[in-house]
Each structure stands twice: as structure tokens, then as C-alpha cells.
Write a protein that holds these residues in place. Structure first.
Motif, PDB file in Angstrom:
ATOM      1  N   GLY A 120     -40.837  -9.404   0.991  1.00 15.65           N
ATOM      2  CA  GLY A 120     -41.761  -9.822  -0.057  1.00 15.65           C
ATOM      3  C   GLY A 120     -43.155 -10.160   0.426  1.00 15.65           C
ATOM      4  O   GLY A 120     -44.013 -10.543  -0.366  1.00 15.65           O
ATOM      5  N   THR A 121     -43.406  -9.993   1.715  1.00 16.31           N
ATOM      6  CA  THR A 121     -44.721 -10.315   2.277  1.00 16.31           C
ATOM      7  C   THR A 121     -45.535  -9.059   2.614  1.00 16.31           C
ATOM      8  O   THR A 121     -46.660  -9.174   3.082  1.00 16.31           O
ATOM      9  CB  THR A 121     -44.580 -11.167   3.556  1.00 16.31           C
ATOM     10  N   PHE A 122     -44.957  -7.891   2.419  1.00 15.77           N
ATOM     11  CA  PHE A 122     -45.588  -6.612   2.749  1.00 15.77           C
ATOM     12  C   PHE A 122     -45.974  -6.542   4.224  1.00 15.77           C
ATOM     13  O   PHE A 122     -46.959  -5.925   4.597  1.00 15.77           O
ATOM     14  CB  PHE A 122     -46.792  -6.333   1.834  1.00 15.77           C
ATOM     15  N   SER A 123     -45.170  -7.195   5.052  1.00 14.55           N
ATOM     16  CA  SER A 123     -45.414  -7.212   6.501  1.00 14.55           C
ATOM     17  C   SER A 123     -44.483  -6.275   7.256  1.00 14.55           C
ATOM     18  O   SER A 123     -44.559  -6.191   8.479  1.00 14.55           O
ATOM     19  CB  SER A 123     -45.228  -8.641   7.024  1.00 14.55           C
ATOM     20  N   GLY A 124     -43.601  -5.587   6.551  1.00  7.54           N
ATOM     21  CA  GLY A 124     -42.641  -4.691   7.196  1.00  7.54           C
ATOM     22  C   GLY A 124     -41.392  -5.383   7.679  1.00  7.54           C
ATOM     23  O   GLY A 124     -40.519  -4.743   8.266  1.00  7.54           O
ATOM     24  N   LYS A 125     -41.277  -6.686   7.439  1.00  8.55           N
ATOM     25  CA  LYS A 125     -40.098  -7.432   7.881  1.00  8.55           C
ATOM     26  C   LYS A 125     -38.979  -7.306   6.853  1.00  8.55           C
ATOM     27  O   LYS A 125     -39.211  -7.389   5.645  1.00  8.55           O
ATOM     28  CB  LYS A 125     -40.437  -8.902   8.087  1.00  8.55           C
ATOM     29  N   LEU A 126     -37.763  -7.135   7.360  1.00 11.85           N
ATOM     30  CA  LEU A 126     -36.590  -7.013   6.504  1.00 11.85           C
ATOM     31  C   LEU A 126     -35.823  -8.324   6.441  1.00 11.85           C
ATOM     32  O   LEU A 126     -35.895  -9.140   7.365  1.00 11.85           O
ATOM     33  CB  LEU A 126     -35.657  -5.919   7.034  1.00 11.85           C
ATOM     34  N   LYS A 127     -35.081  -8.498   5.357  1.00 15.01           N
ATOM     35  CA  LYS A 127     -34.164  -9.627   5.221  1.00 15.01           C
ATOM     36  C   LYS A 127     -32.895  -9.111   4.553  1.00 15.01           C
ATOM     37  O   LYS A 127     -32.898  -8.050   3.912  1.00 15.01           O
ATOM     38  CB  LYS A 127     -34.793 -10.742   4.382  1.00 15.01           C
ATOM     39  N   GLU A 128     -31.812  -9.845   4.715  1.00 18.78           N
ATOM     40  CA  GLU A 128     -30.586  -9.466   4.037  1.00 18.78           C
ATOM     41  C   GLU A 128     -30.783  -9.580   2.537  1.00 18.78           C
ATOM     42  O   GLU A 128     -31.443 -10.506   2.059  1.00 18.78           O
ATOM     43  CB  GLU A 128     -29.430 -10.363   4.486  1.00 18.78           C
ATOM     44  N   GLY A 129     -30.223  -8.640   1.813  1.00 20.07           N
ATOM     45  CA  GLY A 129     -30.296  -8.670   0.365  1.00 20.07           C
ATOM     46  C   GLY A 129     -30.160  -7.277  -0.202  1.00 20.07           C
ATOM     47  O   GLY A 129     -30.179  -6.285   0.521  1.00 20.07           O
ATOM     48  N   MET A 130     -30.006  -7.224  -1.509  1.00 17.38           N
ATOM     49  CA  MET A 130     -29.848  -5.945  -2.185  1.00 17.38           C
ATOM     50  C   MET A 130     -30.920  -5.760  -3.241  1.00 17.38           C
ATOM     51  O   MET A 130     -31.499  -6.731  -3.727  1.00 17.38           O
ATOM     52  CB  MET A 130     -28.455  -5.831  -2.802  1.00 17.38           C
ATOM     53  N   GLY A 131     -31.139  -4.514  -3.595  1.00 15.64           N
ATOM     54  CA  GLY A 131     -32.091  -4.195  -4.640  1.00 15.64           C
ATOM     55  C   GLY A 131     -31.522  -4.471  -6.026  1.00 15.64           C
ATOM     56  O   GLY A 131     -30.333  -4.749  -6.201  1.00 15.64           O
ATOM     57  N   VAL A 132     -32.384  -4.366  -7.017  1.00 15.93           N
ATOM     58  CA  VAL A 132     -32.033  -4.699  -8.396  1.00 15.93           C
ATOM     59  C   VAL A 132     -30.955  -3.765  -8.957  1.00 15.93           C
ATOM     60  O   VAL A 132     -29.986  -4.218  -9.569  1.00 15.93           O
ATOM     61  CB  VAL A 132     -33.287  -4.648  -9.296  1.00 15.93           C
ATOM     62  N   THR A 133     -31.116  -2.466  -8.767  1.00 12.33           N
ATOM     63  CA  THR A 133     -30.133  -1.515  -9.293  1.00 12.33           C
ATOM     64  C   THR A 133     -28.783  -1.724  -8.633  1.00 12.33           C
ATOM     65  O   THR A 133     -27.752  -1.756  -9.313  1.00 12.33           O
ATOM     66  CB  THR A 133     -30.626  -0.070  -9.090  1.00 12.33           C
ATOM     67  N   THR A 134     -28.779  -1.903  -7.326  1.00 10.23           N
ATOM     68  CA  THR A 134     -27.521  -2.146  -6.621  1.00 10.23           C
ATOM     69  C   THR A 134     -26.861  -3.418  -7.114  1.00 10.23           C
ATOM     70  O   THR A 134     -25.642  -3.451  -7.336  1.00 10.23           O
ATOM     71  CB  THR A 134     -27.757  -2.204  -5.100  1.00 10.23           C
ATOM     72  N   ALA A 135     -27.645  -4.471  -7.305  1.00  7.61           N
ATOM     73  CA  ALA A 135     -27.074  -5.733  -7.800  1.00  7.61           C
ATOM     74  C   ALA A 135     -26.395  -5.519  -9.152  1.00  7.61           C
ATOM     75  O   ALA A 135     -25.288  -6.019  -9.394  1.00  7.61           O
ATOM     76  CB  ALA A 135     -28.159  -6.801  -7.904  1.00  7.61           C
ATOM     77  N   LEU A 136     -27.039  -4.767 -10.040  1.00  9.84           N
ATOM     78  CA  LEU A 136     -26.462  -4.503 -11.359  1.00  9.84           C
ATOM     79  C   LEU A 136     -25.202  -3.650 -11.244  1.00  9.84           C
ATOM     80  O   LEU A 136     -24.174  -3.958 -11.857  1.00  9.84           O
ATOM     81  CB  LEU A 136     -27.489  -3.822 -12.261  1.00  9.84           C
ATOM     82  N   LEU A 137     -25.265  -2.583 -10.462  1.00  9.79           N
ATOM     83  CA  LEU A 137     -24.108  -1.708 -10.312  1.00  9.79           C
ATOM     84  C   LEU A 137     -22.923  -2.445  -9.692  1.00  9.79           C
ATOM     85  O   LEU A 137     -21.789  -2.335 -10.174  1.00  9.79           O
ATOM     86  CB  LEU A 137     -24.466  -0.478  -9.477  1.00  9.79           C
ATOM     87  N   GLN A 138     -23.179  -3.196  -8.631  1.00  8.23           N
ATOM     88  CA  GLN A 138     -22.080  -3.922  -7.980  1.00  8.23           C
ATOM     89  C   GLN A 138     -21.484  -4.985  -8.896  1.00  8.23           C
ATOM     90  O   GLN A 138     -20.273  -5.203  -8.875  1.00  8.23           O
ATOM     91  CB  GLN A 138     -22.540  -4.529  -6.657  1.00  8.23           C
ATOM     92  N   ALA A 139     -22.302  -5.617  -9.722  1.00 10.57           N
ATOM     93  CA  ALA A 139     -21.792  -6.612 -10.666  1.00 10.57           C
ATOM     94  C   ALA A 139     -20.838  -5.970 -11.673  1.00 10.57           C
ATOM     95  O   ALA A 139     -19.990  -6.656 -12.251  1.00 10.57           O
ATOM     96  CB  ALA A 139     -22.947  -7.302 -11.399  1.00 10.57           C
ATOM     97  N   GLN A 140     -20.968  -4.661 -11.851  1.00 10.79           N
ATOM     98  CA  GLN A 140     -20.109  -3.929 -12.774  1.00 10.79           C
ATOM     99  C   GLN A 140     -18.973  -3.194 -12.061  1.00 10.79           C
ATOM    100  O   GLN A 140     -18.307  -2.346 -12.651  1.00 10.79           O
ATOM    101  CB  GLN A 140     -20.947  -2.934 -13.590  1.00 10.79           C
ATOM    102  N   GLY A 141     -18.766  -3.510 -10.777  1.00  6.31           N
ATOM    103  CA  GLY A 141     -17.642  -2.947 -10.036  1.00  6.31           C
ATOM    104  C   GLY A 141     -17.876  -1.593  -9.405  1.00  6.31           C
ATOM    105  O   GLY A 141     -16.933  -0.937  -8.960  1.00  6.31           O
TER     106      GLY A 141
END
Length: 160
Positions: A120-141
Motif C-alpha cells: 500500500g506504499t507503492f514502494s515495491g514491498k510485499l506483505k501477506e494477504g490476498m486480493g479482493v477477488t480472491t477474498a470473495l471467491l474463497q469466502a464462497q468456497g
């Protein structure tokens, strides 16, 4: 016949934020030729242009965005959260329409990643987490894999 939802960029479609086309994976292309793939790009399907400014989830991850606790902003500070949510819902609608149980989506994407996103800082650093579409799809199994997990995803698909 069962199908797999696949990020259109992984199939060589010109949908990436930077407008570049990446060489598609031959395994995914064979599945596409065999009629087993439904391509999607949640960001473009949500109304964003190609090319477009990069966007990142500014706090948390896709789960937090779905809960209304975080925003997704372009590098210039403009919110694009509505477009990301619209695209996630369109991807889920495709999954429902085609009875999809497995997706192979783009890693590191604020829409599609299943494991790491930019911080979220546009610095190229990664953190654990998922994107919005993946979060929605996984919530639906729906199981979501990335382009580094294609063999695992195909094995899971075949076993269904």
C-alpha cells in the motif's frame, strides 16, 4: 463439464495495468484450447482502463476491503475501490454461472493474489494477504491458486 476461472493476463490478454502482454503458460493455453477455461480480468471487468495507474490496498487486504474497512487507491491517491469490488463481483458471477470450484489468478495483484500483495506504499514491498477477488471467491468456497501453483491447481481440478 467443469471449468477453471483464469486471470486473462495469464492467457496473454492485454489487460495488465501497464498494458504489457506476458507470454502465456502453455499448460493454461492447453486448458483454454480444450474449453476448460473461463478467462476474466476483475480490474478491466470492473471498468478500469488499460493501461492504468498502479493500485494497491492501502491497509489490510482483500478481506478488509470486502468488509468496508480498507480502500484501494491508485498511485495518485484516487480511490478505485468501487471498480475493484465491481470486478470481484463479476468474477464471482462467472464462477456461479459455470459452477467453477477452482481459479488460477495472478499473484501480487490487489484483485487476484492468493498469498502476497503490495503493502500500500507503492514502494515495491510485499506483505501477506490476498486480493479482493480472491477474498470473495474463497469466502464462497472456491479454491484460488496463482501462476506458480498451476500444476497443483490442475491436479486439484482433475480430482474433482
Amino acid at each position: 463439464m467443469s471449468k477453471i476461472l483464469v486471470s486473462a493476463c495469464l492467457l496473454g490478454d492485454r489487460v495488465r495495468y501497464d498494458g504489457e502482454i506476458k507470454k502465456p503458460d502453455p499448460r493454461l493455453m492447453q486448458l483454454y484450447v480444450d474449453g476448460k477455461v473461463i478467462p476474466c480480468c476483475p480490474e478491466v471487468d470492473g471498468g478500469l482502463a488499460v493501461p492504468r495507474l498502479p493500485a494497491e490496498i492501502v491497509c489490510g487486504d482483500g478481506i478488509d476491503v470486502l468488509a468496508g474497512e480498507c480502500d484501494i487507491e491508485r498511485k495518485d491517491g484516487t480511490s478505485v475501490c468501487d471498480a475493484f469490488l465491481k470486478g470481484a463481483n463479476r468474477a464471482y458471477a462467472l464462477a456461479v454461472k459455470y459452477n467453477i470450484k477452482i481459479a488460477i489468478l495472478k499473484s501480487k495483484s490487489p484483485s487476484c493474489s492468493n498469498n502476497y500483495i503490495y503493502d500500500g506504499t507503492f514502494s515495491g514491498k510485499l506483505k501477506e494477504g490476498m486480493g479482493v477477488t480472491t477474498a470473495l471467491l474463497q469466502a464462497q468456497g472456491i479454491y484460488v491458486y496463482n501462476e506458480e501453483e498451476i500444476d497443483e491447481a490442475i491436479a486439484h481440478f482433475v480430482a474433482l
